[in-house]
Write a protein that holds these residues in place. Structure first.
Motif, short mmCIF file in Angstrom:
data_model
loop_
_atom_site.label_atom_id
_atom_site.label_comp_id
_atom_site.label_asym_id
_atom_site.label_seq_id
_atom_site.Cartn_x
_atom_site.Cartn_y
_atom_site.Cartn_z
N ARG A 1 1.10 28.14 48.90
CA ARG A 1 1.11 28.07 50.36
C ARG A 1 -0.19 27.45 50.87
NH1 ARG A 1 1.78 33.12 54.56
NH2 ARG A 1 1.38 31.88 56.40
N TYR A 2 -1.32 27.89 50.33
CA TYR A 2 -2.62 27.36 50.72
C TYR A 2 -2.69 25.86 50.43
CZ TYR A 2 -7.61 26.40 50.65
OH TYR A 2 -8.84 25.85 50.87
N THR A 3 -2.22 25.47 49.26
CA THR A 3 -2.25 24.05 48.88
C THR A 3 -1.39 23.21 49.82
OG1 THR A 3 -2.60 24.68 46.58
CG2 THR A 3 -1.81 22.44 46.99
N LEU A 4 -0.20 23.72 50.14
CA LEU A 4 0.68 22.98 51.05
C LEU A 4 0.08 22.89 52.45
CD1 LEU A 4 4.17 24.30 49.93
CD2 LEU A 4 3.16 22.05 49.50
N MET A 5 -0.55 23.97 52.90
CA MET A 5 -1.19 23.94 54.22
C MET A 5 -2.34 22.93 54.23
SD MET A 5 -1.14 28.00 55.03
CE MET A 5 -1.66 27.99 56.73
N ARG A 6 -3.07 22.89 53.14
CA ARG A 6 -4.18 21.95 53.03
C ARG A 6 -3.67 20.50 53.03
NH1 ARG A 6 -9.67 22.32 49.97
NH2 ARG A 6 -10.32 20.49 51.08
N LEU A 7 -2.58 20.26 52.30
CA LEU A 7 -1.99 18.92 52.30
C LEU A 7 -1.47 18.54 53.69
CD1 LEU A 7 -0.08 18.87 48.90
CD2 LEU A 7 -2.00 17.41 49.58
N SER B 1 -4.49 14.57 59.46
CA SER B 1 -5.75 13.81 59.62
C SER B 1 -5.54 12.34 59.28
CB SER B 1 -6.84 14.39 58.73
OG SER B 1 -7.13 15.71 59.11
N LEU B 2 -4.76 12.09 58.23
CA LEU B 2 -4.49 10.72 57.83
C LEU B 2 -3.78 9.95 58.94
CD1 LEU B 2 -4.69 8.75 55.42
CD2 LEU B 2 -2.42 9.52 54.75
N VAL B 3 -2.81 10.57 59.58
CA VAL B 3 -2.09 9.91 60.68
C VAL B 3 -3.03 9.64 61.85
CG1 VAL B 3 -0.28 10.28 62.41
CG2 VAL B 3 0.16 10.82 60.01
N VAL B 4 -3.85 10.62 62.19
CA VAL B 4 -4.78 10.44 63.32
C VAL B 4 -5.80 9.35 63.01
CG1 VAL B 4 -6.63 11.57 64.62
CG2 VAL B 4 -4.48 12.78 64.21
N GLY C 1 -7.27 0.39 53.53
CA GLY C 1 -6.47 1.55 53.14
C GLY C 1 -7.31 2.66 52.52
N LEU C 2 -8.22 2.28 51.63
CA LEU C 2 -9.11 3.25 51.01
C LEU C 2 -10.02 3.88 52.05
CD1 LEU C 2 -10.14 4.54 48.41
CD2 LEU C 2 -11.73 2.63 48.19
N TRP C 3 -10.48 3.09 53.01
CA TRP C 3 -11.33 3.59 54.08
C TRP C 3 -10.61 4.65 54.90
CZ3 TRP C 3 -15.90 4.30 56.06
CH2 TRP C 3 -16.05 4.54 57.41
N VAL C 4 -9.37 4.39 55.23
CA VAL C 4 -8.59 5.34 56.03
C VAL C 4 -8.42 6.65 55.26
CG1 VAL C 4 -6.31 5.76 57.04
CG2 VAL C 4 -7.42 3.56 57.38
N VAL C 5 -8.10 6.57 53.97
CA VAL C 5 -7.91 7.78 53.15
C VAL C 5 -9.21 8.57 53.05
CG1 VAL C 5 -7.38 8.61 50.83
CG2 VAL C 5 -5.95 6.87 51.88
N LEU C 6 -10.32 7.88 52.76
CA LEU C 6 -11.60 8.57 52.64
C LEU C 6 -12.04 9.21 53.95
CD1 LEU C 6 -13.61 6.12 50.36
CD2 LEU C 6 -12.68 8.35 49.77
N LEU C 7 -11.84 8.51 55.03
CA LEU C 7 -12.19 9.06 56.34
C LEU C 7 -11.32 10.28 56.66
CD1 LEU C 7 -14.16 8.59 58.61
CD2 LEU C 7 -12.51 7.07 59.69
N ALA C 8 -10.04 10.23 56.30
CA ALA C 8 -9.15 11.37 56.51
C ALA C 8 -9.58 12.56 55.67
CB ALA C 8 -7.70 10.99 56.19
N LEU C 9 -10.03 12.31 54.43
CA LEU C 9 -10.54 13.40 53.58
C LEU C 9 -11.78 14.05 54.21
CD1 LEU C 9 -10.23 11.95 49.98
CD2 LEU C 9 -9.16 14.02 50.85
N VAL C 10 -12.67 13.23 54.72
CA VAL C 10 -13.90 13.74 55.33
C VAL C 10 -13.57 14.55 56.59
CG1 VAL C 10 -16.02 13.03 56.51
CG2 VAL C 10 -15.39 11.97 54.35
N VAL C 11 -12.60 14.13 57.34
CA VAL C 11 -12.22 14.84 58.56
C VAL C 11 -11.45 16.12 58.24
CG1 VAL C 11 -10.72 14.68 60.60
CG2 VAL C 11 -12.24 12.79 60.02
N ILE D 1 -12.02 20.92 58.68
CA ILE D 1 -10.93 21.55 59.42
C ILE D 1 -10.24 22.58 58.53
CG2 ILE D 1 -8.67 21.16 60.49
CD1 ILE D 1 -9.75 18.41 61.38
N SER D 2 -9.94 22.21 57.28
CA SER D 2 -9.31 23.14 56.33
C SER D 2 -10.21 24.33 56.07
CB SER D 2 -9.02 22.44 55.01
OG SER D 2 -8.07 21.43 55.18
#
Length: 99
Positions: free
Chosen positions: A3-9, A15-18, A37-47, A51-52
């Protein structure tokens, strides 16, 4: 834990969509060359990481409690097995000395 993993995903996906929307609308930098594409993924990870960390604190605590309970149960079972082996070994040695 699942459940935690799914919530984190889910938080990462949101974040990725935003971030994708912000980058393609021009409100966030696009990255360098073909690395968009890599920039968007990395920025989403940082954001999504902070939050998580804040939003899923209670769920993370519940998951860690379950893990601790499992580990304690496994330790108790291992100790019981060791004691059973010791008892059997002592009985075999005692029987060998009396013969």
């Amino acid at each position: 834990m699942l459940r935690y993993t799914l919530m984190r995903l889910g938080i990462f996906a949101g974040s990725l969509v935003v971030v994708w929307g912000l980058v393609y609308s021009g409100l966030a930098p696009r990255g360098l060359g073909d690395s968009n594409g890599l920039w968007v993924v990395l920025l989403a990870l940082v954001v999504s990481a902070p939050i998580s960390f804040v939003v899923l604190r209670k769920e993370r605590d519940r998951a860690s409690e379950r893990i601790v309970q499992r580990v304690d149960r496994m330790k108790a079972n291992l100790q019981a097995n060791r004691e059973q082996e010791d008892t059997a070994d002592d009985a075999a040695r005692a029987q060998g000395q009396t013969s």
